[in-house]
Design an enzyme around this catalytic site. Structure first.
Site, PDB file in Angstrom:
ATOM      1  CB  THR A  23     -24.237  14.837   8.084  1.00 49.48           C
ATOM      2  OG1 THR A  23     -23.989  13.870   7.031  1.00 49.48           O
ATOM      3  CG2 THR A  23     -24.905  16.053   7.463  1.00 49.48           C
ATOM      4  CD  GLU A  24     -18.992  12.814   7.017  1.00 47.53           C
ATOM      5  OE1 GLU A  24     -18.683  12.590   5.839  1.00 47.53           O
ATOM      6  OE2 GLU A  24     -19.247  13.972   7.432  1.00 47.53           O
ATOM      7  CB  VAL A  25     -19.619  14.509  14.177  1.00 48.31           C
ATOM      8  CG1 VAL A  25     -18.141  14.540  13.822  1.00 48.31           C
ATOM      9  CG2 VAL A  25     -20.324  15.798  13.754  1.00 48.31           C
ATOM     10  NE  ARG A  26     -25.273  18.134  13.173  1.00 48.13           N
ATOM     11  CZ  ARG A  26     -26.063  19.171  12.966  1.00 48.13           C
ATOM     12  NH1 ARG A  26     -27.301  18.993  12.512  1.00 48.13           N
ATOM     13  NH2 ARG A  26     -25.640  20.398  13.208  1.00 48.13           N
ATOM     14  CG  LEU A  27     -25.143   9.802  10.587  1.00 45.38           C
ATOM     15  CD1 LEU A  27     -24.870   9.312   9.170  1.00 45.38           C
ATOM     16  CD2 LEU A  27     -26.548   9.416  11.018  1.00 45.38           C
TER      17      LEU A  27
END
Length: 256
Positions: free
Chosen positions: A130-134
């Site tokens: 989920t990193e890119v969404r943060l």
């Protein structure tokens, strides 16, 4: 309150993340305790296999977001301080490490999963990078994860952050096996029982060759592995294994 527990039984050291209120997030405190428990398990001669698991419905949700806000004068986020060392300890552990996923894993938690030699999850578990969404990237965990995942799958899930199930995780190489929840412990015990039948030094060396040989040229690989093969047949473990086979008895390392 202790956030990481450890117990030893029948040659298996079980390390348990126990911070369910924040979904076993990788807080500074949890990482510190995890490092201590890993060091202890690696130093304990009676521990032949390490199992990494957690309590609650989530194995690990990744970095503790509350701790990741930039602090005055500190360029590094707290998780960067010890997480690389923990991933290295697991990856390079001479003792086989089994990840027993009790449930869902996200982001940094998938770094722990990928660093382990085996990973077993219930079919109900879900996964996501989920990193890119943060607005961040799966940087540190990419080191073990990209050594496991199919390249197309890595691009798909790293870039989209899409959630995928345990069957897909097994298909792309992130985990070893997805099983019904009621079969999880039996599947982990199956791996542990098989691993304890292997000689400790032979297991450690085999872990190394699985990762190193593919990068060697064919002639160099044969040269180095011929030397290693000869060394192992004449080693103390090799001679004991041969004697046990001839005498129809378990080798000394297989008794517990």
């Amino acid at each position: 309150m202790t956030l990481v527990h450890q117990d030893l039984a029948a040659g298996v050291a079980t390390i348990t993340l126990d911070s369910p209120p924040n979904r076993n997030a990788l807080s500074v405190r949890l990482l510190g305790e995890l490092r201590e428990r890993l060091d202890r398990a690696l130093a304990e001669p009676a521990a032949r296999v390490i199992v990494l698991t957690a309590t609650g419905k989530v194995f690990c949700s990744g970095a503790d977001i509350k701790e990741q806000r930039a602090a005055d004068g500190k360029p590094d986020a707290p998780v960067t301080a010890s997480f690389p060392e923990i991933l290295t300890l697991i990856w390079e552990s001479p003792k086989p490490v089994i990840c027993r996923l009790n449930g869902t894993a996200r982001a940094g938690g998938l770094g722990l999963v990928a660093a382990c030699d085996f990973a077993v999850a219930p079919v109900t578990a879900s996964f996501a990078f989920t990193e890119v969404r943060l607005g961040v990237v799966p940087a540190m965990i990419s080191v073990p994860v990209l050594r496991r995942l199919d390249p197309r799958a890595a691009a798909e899930y790293f870039l989209t952050g899409e959630v995928f199930d345990a069957a897909r995780a097994a298909e792309i190489g992130l985990i070893s096996k997805a099983v019904p929840e009621e079969e999880l412990d039996a599947a982990v015990a199956h791996y542990a029982d098989l691993l304890i039948k292997g000689a400790p030094e032979a297991l450690a060396l085999t872990k190394q060759l699985v990762r190193q040989v593919p990068a060697m040229s064919f002639p160099e690989g044969l040269r180095q592995m011929t030397t290693l093969s000869a060394e192992r047949f004449t080693s103390e473990e090799g001679q004991e294994g041969i004697a046990a086979y001839m005498e129809k008895r378990p080798p000394t390392w297989a008794t517990r």
